[in-house]
Design a protein around this motif. Sequence first.
Motif, mmCIF file in Angstrom:
data_model
loop_
_atom_site.group_PDB
_atom_site.id
_atom_site.type_symbol
_atom_site.label_atom_id
_atom_site.label_comp_id
_atom_site.label_asym_id
_atom_site.label_seq_id
_atom_site.Cartn_x
_atom_site.Cartn_y
_atom_site.Cartn_z
ATOM 1 N N PHE A 99 31.787 51.328 33.221
ATOM 2 C CA PHE A 99 30.768 51.602 34.194
ATOM 3 C C PHE A 99 30.966 50.813 35.525
ATOM 4 O O PHE A 99 31.916 49.665 35.372
ATOM 5 C CB PHE A 99 29.481 51.363 33.720
ATOM 6 C CG PHE A 99 28.692 52.342 32.558
ATOM 7 C CD1 PHE A 99 29.585 53.272 31.867
ATOM 8 C CD2 PHE A 99 27.409 51.947 31.957
ATOM 9 C CE1 PHE A 99 29.114 54.045 31.017
ATOM 10 C CE2 PHE A 99 26.964 52.907 30.919
ATOM 11 C CZ PHE A 99 27.764 53.604 30.458
ATOM 12 N N ARG A 100 30.050 51.019 36.487
ATOM 13 C CA ARG A 100 30.440 50.315 37.520
ATOM 14 C C ARG A 100 28.893 49.874 38.092
ATOM 15 O O ARG A 100 28.725 50.555 39.262
ATOM 16 C CB ARG A 100 31.077 50.748 38.591
ATOM 17 C CG ARG A 100 32.617 50.928 38.412
ATOM 18 C CD ARG A 100 33.325 49.613 38.511
ATOM 19 N NE ARG A 100 34.704 49.663 38.433
ATOM 20 C CZ ARG A 100 35.414 49.788 37.144
ATOM 21 N NH1 ARG A 100 34.622 49.910 36.155
ATOM 22 N NH2 ARG A 100 36.809 49.815 37.058
ATOM 23 N N CYS A 135 25.977 44.935 39.380
ATOM 24 C CA CYS A 135 27.002 44.050 38.453
ATOM 25 C C CYS A 135 28.223 44.114 39.092
ATOM 26 O O CYS A 135 29.030 43.014 39.236
ATOM 27 C CB CYS A 135 26.926 44.688 37.097
ATOM 28 S SG CYS A 135 28.082 43.715 36.108
ATOM 29 N N GLY A 156 32.081 42.384 31.149
ATOM 30 C CA GLY A 156 32.499 43.614 30.803
ATOM 31 C C GLY A 156 31.851 44.387 29.681
ATOM 32 O O GLY A 156 30.932 43.901 29.243
ATOM 33 N N SER A 203 29.724 40.494 34.946
ATOM 34 C CA SER A 203 30.682 40.975 34.079
ATOM 35 C C SER A 203 31.792 39.854 33.712
ATOM 36 O O SER A 203 32.457 40.030 32.794
ATOM 37 C CB SER A 203 31.553 42.062 34.711
ATOM 38 O OG SER A 203 32.018 41.755 35.840
HETATM 39 S S1 SF4 Z 1 29.591 45.106 32.495
HETATM 40 FE FE1 SF4 Z 1 28.189 45.252 34.340
HETATM 41 S S2 SF4 Z 1 29.265 47.328 34.902
HETATM 42 FE FE2 SF4 Z 1 29.768 47.265 32.863
HETATM 43 S S3 SF4 Z 1 28.136 48.084 32.012
HETATM 44 FE FE3 SF4 Z 1 27.561 45.952 31.824
HETATM 45 S S4 SF4 Z 1 26.318 45.847 33.443
HETATM 46 FE FE4 SF4 Z 1 27.128 47.599 33.711
#
Ligand code: SF4
Length: 351
Positions: A43-44, A48, A87, A347
């Motif tokens: 995901f992005r 985050c 991450g 992350s």
């Molecule tokens: S690491 Fe960040 S971008 Fe990835 S799912 Fe978790 S909160 Fe979302």
Amino acid sequence: MDSVHASLPALELDRESRRPRLVDPFGRAISYLRVSVTDRCDFRCVYCMAENMSFLPKTEVLTLEELDRLCSAFVARGVRKLRLTGGEPLVRRGIMTLVDSLSRHLRSGALDELTLTTNGSQLAKYAVELKAAGIRRINVSLDTLDAEKFRAITRWGALDQVLAGIDAAQSAGLKIKINTVALRGVNDDEFPTLIEWAHGRGMDLTLIEVMPLGEIGAGSRLDQYLPLSIVRTRLAERFSLEDIDYRTGGPARYVRVAETGGTLGFITPLTHNFCESCNRVRVTCTGTLYMCLGQEDAADLRKPLRASEANELLFTAIDEAISRKPKGHDFVIDRRHRRPALARHMSVTGG
Ligand code: SF4
Ligand SMILES: C[S@@+](CC[C@H](N)C(=O)[O-])C[C@H]1O[C@@H](n2cnc3c(N)ncnc32)[C@H](O)[C@@H]1O
């Protein structure tokens, strides 16, 4: 290809478990370690990551064996709870090898809990294995139940996939806590729905304030920031919120929602001080130890880890770092410069 030699560490732990527990200069015992096992994610999420994140070269990231050694060293020094995060931990190749290997500390009684925080996208694939490895409960991050909004927030995620993951995890017998980041003008109309949905399925829900970590490109956390004090006041008009005394040593405070019988948490790192009871430290996937989520000071554990197969250098580096654990943090969203208070992303340290 990473692999963990399951026979190695048991002996090592036996020898090392006689070592003193980690206690910082303020008398706080370090019993909780959060480990980011990868900086990568499928995901992005807008709060985050930037859409065009660049990730670390593989050589900089700890191997599964190194992660195992590092976690086990902390367990030998008194860590009782281990949380894998990222991450997205479930996109790390070979993740179940690490989970299976670490689960020996549950069986030996050295660890009370092995858990993870996940975006849920891979849960359908891993739920049964996670349960079989001794994981009892997990945190799943979910900010909305609206598929379009979900796509807008996560940029790359699909709500259906996450909901299927949650179903699979519950069917496998995993207890779930939902984490929801409160985003002004994005999901603030949905909190009652999310609470009723989560509690209706036997899941606790915790609301999290946006934290000023890392450059995220377009938009600003000043626009996203929504103080949970306001959210709580609004929710109290609709639900009876009863304070409960449940504490985890972290920044969350909990209430019981009388109408649903479920637990609602508020994580308010910006507006409340929770540092005096802090029992945790964080390690990134490169082996950098952060003694406080809200401070830049860090210690490199990868170097001592890679310098020797024995753990002496590693223990010395950990001791030295814990002796520098600060009393507290100093989070502010920098209103003048509209910049994050800390350059690293969530992350990286794993939240
Ligand atoms: S690491 Fe960040 S971008 Fe990835 S799912 Fe978790 S909160 Fe979302
Ligand atoms: C960094 S993620 C890592 C684990 C996994 N990918 C997930 O999303 O659950 C851990 C938690 O941090 C939260 N988070 C990420 N960036 C944040 C920020 N800037 N402020 C507050 N919470 C954030 C996420 O919503 C998630 O609940």
